[in-house]
Design an enzyme around this catalytic site. Sequence first.
Site, mmCIF file in Angstrom:
data_model
loop_
_atom_site.group_PDB
_atom_site.id
_atom_site.type_symbol
_atom_site.label_atom_id
_atom_site.label_comp_id
_atom_site.label_asym_id
_atom_site.label_seq_id
_atom_site.Cartn_x
_atom_site.Cartn_y
_atom_site.Cartn_z
ATOM 1 N N CYS A 67 -40.120 55.758 60.710
ATOM 2 C CA CYS A 67 -41.674 55.935 59.985
ATOM 3 C C CYS A 67 -42.864 55.295 60.875
ATOM 4 C CB CYS A 67 -41.617 55.259 58.664
ATOM 5 S SG CYS A 67 -41.175 53.341 58.869
ATOM 6 N N GLN B 51 -44.158 58.479 52.808
ATOM 7 C CA GLN B 51 -43.430 58.219 53.745
ATOM 8 C C GLN B 51 -42.341 59.460 53.628
ATOM 9 O OE1 GLN B 51 -44.206 56.999 57.123
ATOM 10 N NE2 GLN B 51 -42.571 58.514 57.710
ATOM 11 N N ARG C 281 -47.009 63.239 57.459
ATOM 12 C CA ARG C 281 -47.473 62.448 56.441
ATOM 13 C C ARG C 281 -48.957 63.235 55.909
ATOM 14 N NH1 ARG C 281 -46.852 56.812 56.706
ATOM 15 N NH2 ARG C 281 -48.154 57.265 54.530
ATOM 16 N N ASP D 199 -35.488 51.439 60.555
ATOM 17 C CA ASP D 199 -37.080 50.862 60.289
ATOM 18 C C ASP D 199 -37.185 49.319 60.911
ATOM 19 O OD1 ASP D 199 -39.621 50.617 59.368
ATOM 20 O OD2 ASP D 199 -39.078 50.250 57.048
ATOM 21 N N HIS E 79 -41.833 53.510 49.640
ATOM 22 C CA HIS E 79 -42.678 54.081 50.416
ATOM 23 C C HIS E 79 -42.608 55.688 50.224
ATOM 24 C CE1 HIS E 79 -45.791 54.554 53.328
ATOM 25 N NE2 HIS E 79 -44.999 54.243 54.479
ATOM 26 N N ARG F 241 -51.891 50.499 48.794
ATOM 27 C CA ARG F 241 -50.940 50.008 49.757
ATOM 28 C C ARG F 241 -51.083 48.331 49.302
ATOM 29 N NH1 ARG F 241 -49.156 50.576 55.862
ATOM 30 N NH2 ARG F 241 -48.142 52.325 54.979
HETATM 31 N N1 NVA Z 1 -40.736 48.710 56.278
HETATM 32 C C1 NVA Z 1 -42.001 48.630 56.792
HETATM 33 C C2 NVA Z 1 -42.535 50.101 56.792
HETATM 34 C C3 NVA Z 1 -43.966 50.273 57.402
HETATM 35 C C4 NVA Z 1 -44.640 51.630 57.396
HETATM 36 C C5 NVA Z 1 -43.139 47.694 56.355
HETATM 37 O O1 NVA Z 1 -43.011 47.479 55.134
HETATM 38 O O2 NVA Z 1 -43.732 46.895 57.088
HETATM 39 N N1 CP Z 2 -45.387 54.575 58.407
HETATM 40 C C1 CP Z 2 -46.709 54.018 58.093
HETATM 41 O O1 CP Z 2 -46.705 53.871 56.834
HETATM 42 O O2 CP Z 2 -47.367 53.730 59.041
HETATM 43 P P1 CP Z 2 -48.801 52.994 58.882
HETATM 44 O O3 CP Z 2 -48.325 51.465 58.190
HETATM 45 O O4 CP Z 2 -49.442 52.785 60.084
HETATM 46 O O5 CP Z 2 -49.780 53.343 57.489
#
Ligand code: NVA
Ligand code: CP
Length: 300
Positions: free
Chosen positions: A259, A132, A287, A219, A129, A102
């Site tokens: 998500c 997800q 997930r 989101d 993502h 990540r």
């Molecule tokens: N768009 C959000 C998704 C989190 C799972 C982010 O990148 O923070």
């Molecule tokens: N939706 C998601 O990826 O959650 P986290 O940021 O908690 O991993």
Amino acid sequence: MKHLLKMLDLSTQEITEILDLADQLKYELKHNIPHPLLKGKTLGMIFQKASTRTRVSFETGMYQLGGYPLFLSSNDLQIGRGEPVQDTARVLSRYLSGIMIRTFEQSEVEALAQHGSIPIINGLTDFCHPCQVLADLMTIREFKGSFDGLKMCFIGDGNNMANSLIVGCLKVGMAVSVACPDDYQPPKQILDFANQYSCFELTNSPAEAAKNADVLITDVWASMGQEGEAEKRKKAFAGYQINDDIMALAKSDAMVLHCLPAHREEEITEKVFEEHAKEIFEEAENRLHAQKAVMVKLMS
Ligand code: NVA
Ligand code: CP
């Protein structure tokens, strides 16, 4: 399939195979049927951003598959002090069976795949993502039975979630309507893909996008790394919210996904969120199953 870097790389058949295996692994887990398909394998998990779901579901999933997960915070790795990604890839390939990462830049994930010799799984970048969205597709199919004739509506930022949802939903045959403010549309690479489909629509009107939708998804307005823009974004995204007015335009049996983490009264009202908590938390659970399927496909 050698890696999971982005939805654009997956064929419809590969998506279907992952979802079928995810359903099977979910069934086996619920019926206490062990599935040690990754016995003796190790997964390194590199996190340059916070996580609740991704970290815990990958870690638990790897354990359930008989393998061993290593949590690697970038604060503690040399990569956090500037060691090049191509060297990190070549070193970690000699110890591990796979890497979940990540991070911010999609190019970093692509470089790991290019320079390493083990499967790389994208656990979220600024661009996409995919883990997800595989869980989201699994959840949609679980609640609706199939993707046939369904319309997905995304309201909000043209961000990593929007990008992966657009590609994933179009690839499985759904119609897709996206409502974003003009300055926050998905990137060209995604729009070029989506515009090949006559069932894709991009608008700046949430009401337009929500019409007759079967699945509504949103989101956060400010993603991880955009905290400094939060106030500006609150203004830009005012009105880009899933609320009762929007739900009234969708099909009466429409489902809602998020998500998570969610910001209540920003992108979604507390009321709609709680009315659809059943789908949203099944989505979070999925997930686990979807990522186990990805790991088995890539690493067994
Ligand atoms: N768009 C959000 C998704 C989190 C799972 C982010 O990148 O923070
Ligand atoms: N939706 C998601 O990826 O959650 P986290 O940021 O908690 O991993």
